[in-house]
Design a protein around this motif. Structure first.
Motif: not given
Length: 639
Positions: A189-206
């Protein structure tokens, strides 16, 4: 203009290339999921972007004055409270507050306070507290020193600090590894509202499906970008692979047909010219290779022997440590082929219950009964600390299976993808995913009837997670699962037990209903907290002494000055919404034009639809920000 530009990047570690002439561009506000197999170089790439690693060639350019946030590798420590640790992460605010206490020059003091207002310094404690709360720390915990918490919880504090900085570019490396489902949902939820850019390394499909708008795939030393979440990436990649294979087959058939003609008629004078023409045509045919897929990851569990039910029964069991009760009144029963996921926040007793079932913890009271022939396989991430770094997987398995032949030892390792080469490597040389595979192999060596999996996917890549899901689907025993990976939980479990308020009870519903329940509970908690604040403010105002007219005018001036940055944010949001509405109208006009579908190729139509979807998402995000600003302004004016 791009926020981050990576051009022709080459990185080698110990002579082994991880990236070679790789390029990527990240626009402001864009969120990109970075995926690839374990060991492909994802964390190395983040390190290079952050400046920790120097590339062998190529450039990494961050826009002027852009800020970058990253979770530090070293966890915080010491006697500083959690809330102060997060607040101190904002170095500028910390310096300004310190200088404000010692500055004597009136002009400098004014500049300091103006800058503090501009960076919303007065709201910092509330913002930091909200982030810590979302990551599982209540108000009491936020005031405790960092030294009171274990490594996993300290990693949450590091994550909270990175989020609190609200940078232009946020780098996250497996941010959900130390989170439970509740905190993972909050982070989404926080990332969905975050106005900045992000590079996210993740193996979490959801997480990838719910937060990013593009997937960067690190494969064969290159980076390729696909719009959308992970499911869309899989669909597009599969379609491209099928299309490339079909094209390769057509070209190969055409090549074979031409070559046959040449071979048949090259020697005949009447056909020599035609044969020569076919040879030239052969040279012009494109060289299209068939897609060669990597060997798919496969896991398999040994087949357990039949066991009469019930497998396990608990009667009024109480669990705890050193006289402190963690769980009580447990009356559970486990049968063959049960697939149960334990839900609840970290620290509520899920792992404690798992230890009881695994025979690692005795009940404080009550009875725990099980079949005398019951075999249990127990996987927990902390077991990686018990591995001998100088030994190989073969050494570990041979000790665990003293009566087994060398062939049987290697066969058990091979069940989890530890082939001949990796089985001979020292544990110190294994990746986190390879260590997890070794632990799975060790915990299942006796063909258990019950598998207890406590966060089994923390270091597994996406292919290995899918392999685990397939293997569990084929497994004929029972499974107790603790995981923050909601895709894994949804794919494996058919029953849910909620661990809360020192007990375990059935949760009647699926994962979607559990997420809705969590969201509603969080909403109620916020509402109750807001009511408490209003009540406190009302009580304060009732006891507040009457102000003179001059004092009221001064108070209104101070309030106007304090709210100026917030009002500016509101105006900026309104201007953004106006621009987006105009841009959407232009795209929708183009898409409504019938000529577009007659004269343009499909790539342009796809690009327009993709852009429109991105604008819709951005519009929703800014509208929510605007509403929050208006609510905050109204609340401030009511005080």
């Amino acid at each position: 203009m791009s926020l981050l530009t990576i051009t022709d990047l080459t990185i080698r570690i110990a002579g082994r290339p991880l990236l070679e002439d790789a390029s990527l561009s990240v626009d402001p506000g864009r969120k990109i999921g970075l995926i690839g197999k374990n060991g492909a170089g994802k964390s190395t790439l983040l390190g290079a972007i952050a400046g920790d690693i120097s590339p062998d060639s190529g450039t990494i350019t961050l826009a002027n004055r852009a800020t970058m946030g990253r979770v530090k590798q070293e966890t915080p420590s010491g006697n500083t409270s959690l809330i102060d640790t997060v607040l101190e992460g904002d170095i500028e605010r910390t310096k300004l507050l310190h200088e404000a206490e010692t500055a004597t020059d009136p002009t400098r003091i004014a500049d300091i306070h103006e800058r503090l207002i501009a960076i919303d310094a007065h709201t910092a404690p509330a913002r930091a507290g909200a982030i810590l709360s979302g990551l599982g720390f209540d108000q009491e915990a936020q005031l405790k020193p960092v030294s009171d918490f274990s490594g996993g919880w300290r990693m949450r504090v590091s994550l909270a600090t990175a989020l609190f900085l609200n940078p232009d570019l946020l780098l996250l490396d497996e941010p959900t590894n130390h989170l439970d489902i509740e905190a993972t949902l909050w982070l989404e939820s926080w990332l969905a509202k975050f106005s900045g850019a992000a590079i996210i390394v993740s193996h979490d499909r959801s997480l990838l499906d719910n937060t990013v708008d593009a997937i960067a795939h690190l494969d064969q030393l290159k980076l390729s970008l696909t719009p959308g979440g992970y499911d869309n990436f899989v669909r597009i990649r599969t379609e491209k692979m099928l299309q490339q294979n079909r094209m390769a087959e057509r070209v190969a058939a055409q090549r074979a047909h031409m070559q046959s003609f040449v071979d048949r008629f090259r020697a005949k004078a009447t056909k020599a010219k035609q044969a020569q023409a076919r040879l030239k045509a052969l040279e012009r045919l494109p060289q299209i290779d068939s897609v060669v897929e990597d060997t798919p990851t496969r896991f398999s569990f040994p087949e357990p022997q039949p066991l009469p039910p019930p497998m396990i029964t608990l009667d009024q069991v109480t669990l705890g440590y050193d006289g402190r009760v963690v769980l009580q009144g447990l009356n559970q029963r486990l049968d063959n082929e049960d697939r149960i996921a334990l839900l609840g926040q970290n620290g509520r007793g899920k792992s404690t219950f798992a230890k009881l079932l695994a025979g690692r913890l005795e009940p404080m009271s009550g009875s725990y009964n099980h079949s005398s022939k019951l075999k249990i396989g127990y996987f927990a991430q902390h077991q990686a600390d018990e591995l001998v770094l100088t030994d190989t997987p073969v050494d570990h398995m041979a000790r665990a299976m003293p009566d087994a032949t060398p062939v049987a030892v290697r066969a058990q390792l091979a069940r989890f993808g530890l082939d001949a080469d990796r089985a001979e490597n020292r544990v110190s040389e294994l990746s986190g995913g390879e260590k997890a595979r070794l632990l799975l192999a060790l915990s299942t060596r006796e063909a258990p009837h019950l598998l207890i999996l406590d966060e089994p996917t923390n270091h597994l890549d996406l292919d290995a997670r899918d392999a685990l899901i397939r293997a569990l689907a084929e497994f004929n025993g029972a499974v107790i699962l603790i995981s923050h990976d909601s895709h894994l939980v949804e794919s494996v479990a058919d029953r849910f037990w909620l661990v809360e308020n020192q007990t375990i009870s059935p949760f009647e519903g699926d994962m979607a209903e559990y997420k809705e329940w969590l969201t509603e509970r969080a909403r109620k908690a916020r509402s109750e907290n807001s009511e408490r604040i209003k009540t406190n403010q009302k009580e304060k105002s009732e006891h507040k002494p009457e102000l003179s007219a001059a004092q009221r005018r001064q108070e209104r001036k101070e309030q106007t000055r304090a709210l100026a940055p917030l009002r500016k944010k509101g105006r900026d949001a309104e201007e953004q919404l106006t621009r987006i509405a105009k841009e959407k109208q232009q795209i929708e006009t183009k898409l409504a034009d019938p000529n577009l579908y007659e004269t343009s190729n499909s790539d342009e139509i796809v690009a327009l639809n993709t852009h429109l979807s991105a604008l819709n998402a951005k519009q929703e995000e800014i509208e929510e920000v605007w509403l929050e600003i208006q609510t905050e302004l109204e609340n401030s004016l009511m005080q």
